[in-house]
Design an enzyme around this catalytic site. Structure first.
Site, PDB file in Angstrom:
ATOM      1  N   LEU A 166       0.805  -1.234   0.000  1.00  0.00           N
ATOM      2  CA  LEU A 166       0.000   0.000   0.000  1.00  0.00           C
ATOM      3  C   LEU A 166       0.836   1.281   0.000  1.00  0.00           C
ATOM      4  CD1 LEU A 166      -2.602  -1.053   2.715  1.00  0.00           C
ATOM      5  CD2 LEU A 166      -2.755  -1.324   0.242  1.00  0.00           C
ATOM      6  N   TRP A 168       1.103   5.656   0.917  1.00  0.00           N
ATOM      7  CA  TRP A 168       0.874   6.453   2.136  1.00  0.00           C
ATOM      8  C   TRP A 168      -0.206   7.513   1.967  1.00  0.00           C
ATOM      9  CZ3 TRP A 168       1.751  11.004  -0.083  1.00  0.00           C
ATOM     10  CH2 TRP A 168       2.765  11.122  -1.039  1.00  0.00           C
ATOM     11  N   LYS A 192       1.214  -5.000   3.608  1.00  0.00           N
ATOM     12  CA  LYS A 192       2.420  -4.213   3.874  1.00  0.00           C
ATOM     13  C   LYS A 192       2.067  -2.752   3.666  1.00  0.00           C
ATOM     14  CE  LYS A 192       5.902  -2.048   2.033  1.00  0.00           C
ATOM     15  NZ  LYS A 192       6.070  -1.025   3.003  1.00  0.00           N
ATOM     16  N   SER A 246       3.547   3.799  -6.914  1.00  0.00           N
ATOM     17  CA  SER A 246       4.078   4.450  -8.112  1.00  0.00           C
ATOM     18  C   SER A 246       4.278   3.444  -9.245  1.00  0.00           C
ATOM     19  CB  SER A 246       5.410   5.120  -7.777  1.00  0.00           C
ATOM     20  OG  SER A 246       6.337   4.128  -7.386  1.00  0.00           O
ATOM     21  N   THR A 249       7.584   1.260  -8.980  1.00  0.00           N
ATOM     22  CA  THR A 249       7.494   0.130  -8.041  1.00  0.00           C
ATOM     23  C   THR A 249       6.539  -0.933  -8.602  1.00  0.00           C
ATOM     24  OG1 THR A 249       7.876   1.688  -6.241  1.00  0.00           O
ATOM     25  CG2 THR A 249       7.146  -0.496  -5.618  1.00  0.00           C
ATOM     26  N   TYR A 256       9.120  -9.299 -10.115  1.00  0.00           N
ATOM     27  CA  TYR A 256       9.161 -10.281  -9.010  1.00  0.00           C
ATOM     28  C   TYR A 256       8.324 -11.501  -9.384  1.00  0.00           C
ATOM     29  CZ  TYR A 256      10.539  -6.266  -5.968  1.00  0.00           C
ATOM     30  OH  TYR A 256      11.144  -5.179  -5.405  1.00  0.00           O
ATOM     31  N   GLU A 268      -2.330  -0.623  -9.255  1.00  0.00           N
ATOM     32  CA  GLU A 268      -2.930   0.710  -9.417  1.00  0.00           C
ATOM     33  C   GLU A 268      -1.788   1.694  -9.240  1.00  0.00           C
ATOM     34  OE1 GLU A 268      -5.902   1.080 -10.292  1.00  0.00           O
ATOM     35  OE2 GLU A 268      -6.917  -0.739  -9.646  1.00  0.00           O
ATOM     36  N   CYS A 269      -1.459   2.425 -10.290  1.00  0.00           N
ATOM     37  CA  CYS A 269      -0.244   3.246 -10.220  1.00  0.00           C
ATOM     38  C   CYS A 269      -0.550   4.735 -10.370  1.00  0.00           C
ATOM     39  CB  CYS A 269       0.758   2.742 -11.247  1.00  0.00           C
ATOM     40  SG  CYS A 269       1.250   1.021 -10.939  1.00  0.00           S
ATOM     41  N   CYS A 303      -3.654  10.021  -6.556  1.00  0.00           N
ATOM     42  CA  CYS A 303      -3.374   9.507  -7.905  1.00  0.00           C
ATOM     43  C   CYS A 303      -4.375  10.036  -8.924  1.00  0.00           C
ATOM     44  CB  CYS A 303      -3.394   7.996  -7.874  1.00  0.00           C
ATOM     45  SG  CYS A 303      -4.903   7.372  -7.172  1.00  0.00           S
ATOM     46  N   LYS A 353      10.700  17.090  -3.495  1.00  0.00           N
ATOM     47  CA  LYS A 353      10.368  16.698  -4.876  1.00  0.00           C
ATOM     48  C   LYS A 353       9.300  17.653  -5.439  1.00  0.00           C
ATOM     49  CE  LYS A 353       7.834  13.427  -7.458  1.00  0.00           C
ATOM     50  NZ  LYS A 353       6.798  12.449  -7.392  1.00  0.00           N
ATOM     51  N   GLU A 398       4.205  13.142 -12.946  1.00  0.00           N
ATOM     52  CA  GLU A 398       3.298  13.169 -11.808  1.00  0.00           C
ATOM     53  C   GLU A 398       3.950  13.992 -10.699  1.00  0.00           C
ATOM     54  OE1 GLU A 398       2.714   9.554  -9.456  1.00  0.00           O
ATOM     55  OE2 GLU A 398       0.573   9.928  -9.575  1.00  0.00           O
TER      56      GLU A 398
HETATM   57  P1  NAP Z   1       5.757   3.754  -3.863  1.00  0.00           P
HETATM   58  O1  NAP Z   1       7.022   4.381  -3.493  1.00  0.00           O
HETATM   59  O2  NAP Z   1       5.674   3.044  -5.144  1.00  0.00           O
HETATM   60  O3  NAP Z   1       5.391   2.801  -2.654  1.00  0.00           O
HETATM   61  C1  NAP Z   1       4.240   2.003  -2.625  1.00  0.00           C
HETATM   62  C2  NAP Z   1       4.487   0.800  -1.758  1.00  0.00           C
HETATM   63  O4  NAP Z   1       5.479  -0.025  -2.366  1.00  0.00           O
HETATM   64  C3  NAP Z   1       5.016   1.161  -0.367  1.00  0.00           C
HETATM   65  O5  NAP Z   1       4.444   0.279   0.561  1.00  0.00           O
HETATM   66  C4  NAP Z   1       6.501   0.957  -0.525  1.00  0.00           C
HETATM   67  O6  NAP Z   1       7.181   0.692   0.690  1.00  0.00           O
HETATM   68  C5  NAP Z   1       6.540  -0.253  -1.441  1.00  0.00           C
HETATM   69  N1  NAP Z   1       7.820  -0.362  -2.144  1.00  0.00           N
HETATM   70  C6  NAP Z   1       8.704   0.626  -2.419  1.00  0.00           C
HETATM   71  N2  NAP Z   1       9.787   0.131  -3.045  1.00  0.00           N
HETATM   72  C7  NAP Z   1       9.599  -1.198  -3.170  1.00  0.00           C
HETATM   73  C8  NAP Z   1      10.370  -2.265  -3.711  1.00  0.00           C
HETATM   74  N3  NAP Z   1      11.587  -2.063  -4.248  1.00  0.00           N
HETATM   75  N4  NAP Z   1       9.865  -3.514  -3.678  1.00  0.00           N
HETATM   76  C9  NAP Z   1       8.654  -3.738  -3.121  1.00  0.00           C
HETATM   77  N5  NAP Z   1       7.893  -2.794  -2.558  1.00  0.00           N
HETATM   78  C10 NAP Z   1       8.342  -1.518  -2.597  1.00  0.00           C
HETATM   79  O7  NAP Z   1       4.546   4.797  -3.882  1.00  0.00           O
HETATM   80  P2  NAP Z   1       4.160   5.873  -2.768  1.00  0.00           P
HETATM   81  O8  NAP Z   1       5.162   6.970  -2.894  1.00  0.00           O
HETATM   82  O9  NAP Z   1       3.941   5.234  -1.474  1.00  0.00           O
HETATM   83  O10 NAP Z   1       2.718   6.355  -3.275  1.00  0.00           O
HETATM   84  C11 NAP Z   1       2.569   7.330  -4.218  1.00  0.00           C
HETATM   85  C12 NAP Z   1       2.281   6.725  -5.571  1.00  0.00           C
HETATM   86  O11 NAP Z   1       1.120   5.905  -5.497  1.00  0.00           O
HETATM   87  C13 NAP Z   1       1.956   7.757  -6.626  1.00  0.00           C
HETATM   88  O12 NAP Z   1       2.635   7.473  -7.822  1.00  0.00           O
HETATM   89  C14 NAP Z   1       0.446   7.608  -6.834  1.00  0.00           C
HETATM   90  O13 NAP Z   1      -0.029   8.013  -8.053  1.00  0.00           O
HETATM   91  C15 NAP Z   1       0.238   6.183  -6.566  1.00  0.00           C
HETATM   92  N6  NAP Z   1      -1.150   5.947  -6.150  1.00  0.00           N
HETATM   93  C16 NAP Z   1      -1.995   5.303  -7.029  1.00  0.00           C
HETATM   94  C17 NAP Z   1      -3.312   5.051  -6.697  1.00  0.00           C
HETATM   95  C18 NAP Z   1      -4.221   4.340  -7.660  1.00  0.00           C
HETATM   96  O14 NAP Z   1      -5.235   3.815  -7.240  1.00  0.00           O
HETATM   97  N7  NAP Z   1      -3.912   4.287  -8.933  1.00  0.00           N
HETATM   98  C19 NAP Z   1      -3.784   5.424  -5.439  1.00  0.00           C
HETATM   99  C20 NAP Z   1      -2.917   6.069  -4.554  1.00  0.00           C
HETATM  100  C21 NAP Z   1      -1.595   6.310  -4.933  1.00  0.00           C
HETATM  101  P3  NAP Z   1       7.866   1.844   1.585  1.00  0.00           P
HETATM  102  O15 NAP Z   1       7.471   3.155   0.996  1.00  0.00           O
HETATM  103  O16 NAP Z   1       7.338   1.607   2.939  1.00  0.00           O
HETATM  104  O17 NAP Z   1       9.342   1.595   1.523  1.00  0.00           O
END
Ligand code: NAP
Ligand code: MG
Length: 505
Positions: A166, A168, A192, A246, A249, A256, A268-269, A303, A353, A398
């Site tokens: 998930l 944040w 997670k 994102s 990720t 994986y 969902e990105c 998002c 950022k 974004e």
């Molecule tokens: P993120 O950095 O991609 O992180 C999302 C989740 O993935 C976190 O739990 C993160 O853990 C985990 N993660 C990070 N690196 C990883 C890796 N190498 N391997 C496995 N898991 C990993 O995204 P965020 O910054 O939290 O959220 C913002 C993004 O989410 C934006 O791009 C937004 O557009 C997108 N979003 C999309 C939607 C939708 O429905 N489309 C809704 C909400 C948000 P940690 O951060 O705890 O390390």
């Protein structure tokens, strides 16, 4: 039901909160095997809220084993649909009883304004769980017409152990969008949460157990993406990953899966969502209100945020004037004060950022129509940048912050081309008084959700997810989300009459 309290009442709740700190596996809280912890902070004040278990691959192995045991022995999956429904409805009730505590915890941990937590995040979370619970005993499987000599049944079965990874920005709501259909289907889940925002997920897991969701069916493993997300993504006994976050990720989770057991992956990105305003829009005040809400709600850390205003040139000045008028209602400050609609960004890195896009405004000599101020190294005021061209980073990337770019067009074809000039395809809005234009533009925009004369995400019954690099493999919300968490099985039963001669049949 979700009546707001005063700032003083919220602060009193905050002062008395019991904050969880350990992972939640097989029905109980447990520290990380390594004993390590990480801090979760309140971004608005910088204060440390709690030390959370920093789990790693060994904790993931333990949680997956427990989730698999729970799945295999059927303690949740083999309840009748009515029993799972009743338990999930009880779970929703417990969340309701704890709504103020959950709202305050969410606001403290993420910097989100309490008024949003109390009126959107918490009630929508509860509604999502109730909605999917109500669906459980209304889904039917199929029997097919395959002739007199066989019976073919096509049945849905829960996919197994599901890892929900998930972001944040909507910790509770994204949790609900995943776990509600997954638990409804009978899966075991391992959540997670993002490191920034783990608190409410842990509290929700505790309430789930209290509601009767059996130990092992709902687990939470806390820690970083690298230490917990990656081992979940690569685990041979995880049957599916449901991810929101994102696009970079998201891509990792596809890798994986390819490198392990071909687990199902639903992503969902990100988004770079346009609001297209045609000069035949009927009510520019309504457009202004919706665009402001779309762009600045949740600090733009959304998002589906309206990130690009694409407006027909003849009405740009008038629309910008009205946007300015609505922005006066969007005060930035203490998230626990219900007067404020814009809180803190989630952390310092993210603030930097988002601020870098304000620096681009200077280097690209763009003009700031409104806003542009930053406070205390963590707050960014809602900002509108005019004259943005498609080559600008503000138009392409974004931002995930409270910055709206403005670009003009002359013809309908140009508007659609600008709207689609992005690798993302999550949401879009079109504002027009013409039914014909509304339908034409809605059809031509390549996005998973197009709203007409409003900003929004539909309701629990409508799917949410993206085209292009905004998503993969399925949709959240709606009846379609249940399919994410199920395998389809065909059972073919031969019923030919063996007493009859083969040639007669
Ligand atoms: P993120 O950095 O991609 O992180 C999302 C989740 O993935 C976190 O739990 C993160 O853990 C985990 N993660 C990070 N690196 C990883 C890796 N190498 N391997 C496995 N898991 C990993 O995204 P965020 O910054 O939290 O959220 C913002 C993004 O989410 C934006 O791009 C937004 O557009 C997108 N979003 C999309 C939607 C939708 O429905 N489309 C809704 C909400 C948000 P940690 O951060 O705890 O390390
Ligand atoms: Mg935090």
């Amino acid at each position: 039901m979700h009546e707001p309290l005063t700032a003083a009442e919220y602060r009193a709740i905050a002062a008395n909160l019991q904050l969880p700190s350990n992972a939640f596996v097989d029905g109980s809280f447990r520290p990380a095997n390594s004993g390590k912890t990480f801090e979760t902070t309140n971004p608005a004040t910088g204060e440390t809220l709690a030390e959370i278990a920093a789990c790693d691959a060994s904790d993931v192995d333990f949680a997956v084993a427990k989730a698999k045991d729970a799945f295999n022995d059927g303690r949740w999956r083999q309840l009748t649909p009515g029993e799972r429904k009743a338990t999930l409805i009880k779970f929703a009730k417990l969340l309701e009883e704890n709504r103020h505590e959950l709202a305050v915890m969410e606001s403290l941990d993420s910097g989100k304004p309490i008024r949003e937590c109390q009126t959107v995040d918490v009630p929508d979370t509860i509604h999502t769980i109730r909605w999917h619970a109500e669906l459980i005993d209304k889904l039917y499987d199929n029997t097919n017409s395959v002739g007199p000599n066989a019976l073919a049944m096509v049945v849905r079965e829960p996919i197994g152990v599901v890892a929900c990874v998930l972001p944040w920005n909507f910790p509770l709501l994204m949790l609900a969008w995943k776990i509600a259909p997954a638990l409804a289907a009978g899966c075991s889940v391992i959540v997670k949460p993002a490191q920034e925002t783990t608190l409410t997920t842990l509290r929700v897991a505790e309430l789930a157990l209290e509601a009767g969701i059996p130990a092992g069916a709902f687990n939470v493993v806390t820690g970083s993406g690298k230490d917990v997300g990656e081992p979940l993504g690569l685990h041979m006994d995880v049957d599916m990953v449901a991810f929101t976050g994102s696009t970079p990720t998201g891509r990792r989770f596809l890798r994986y899966s390819a490198d392990s057991n071909l687990k199902k992956v639903v992503l969902e990105c990100g988004g770079k969502n346009p609001a297209v305003v045609l000069e035949d829009a009927e009510d520019l005040d309504l457009v202004a209100e919706q665009v402001v809400n779309g762009a600045f709600w949740n600090m733009g850390e959304n998002c589906s945020a309206t990130s690009r205003l694409i407006v027909q040139s003849g009405i740009k000045d008038e629309l910008l004037q009205r946007i300015g008028a609505y922005m006066r209602e969007w005060k930035t400050g203490d998230p626990l004060d219900p007067e404020n609609r814009v809180g803190a960004l989630v952390n310092k890195n993210h603030y930097e950022k988002v601020k870098s896009f304000l620096d681009d405004v200077k280097t690209e000599k763009l003009s700031i129509a409104y806003g542009g101020e930053t406070y205390k190294g963590i707050f960014i005021e809602p900002t509108v940048v005019d004259g943005v061209t498609p080559s600008s980073r503000l138009f392409k990337e974004e931002i995930f912050g409270p910055i709206l770019s403005v670009t003009t067009f002359e013809t309908l074809a140009e508007a659609v081309a600008l709207a689609n000039d992005t690798n993302y395809g999550l949401t879009a809005a079109v504002y027009t008084g013409s039914l014909r234009n509304a339908i034409r533009v809605s059809r031509d925009i390549r996005a998973g959700l197009v709203t007409v004369n409003c900003f929004g995400e539909g309701d629990a019954s409508t799917p949410f997810g993206g085209y292009k690099e905004s998503g993969f493999g399925g949709r959240d919300k709606s009846i379609f989300a249940h399919d994410n968490y199920c395998e389809l099985k065909t059972i073919w039963i031969d019923i030919s009459d063996r007493s009859v001669d083969e040639t007669v049949r």
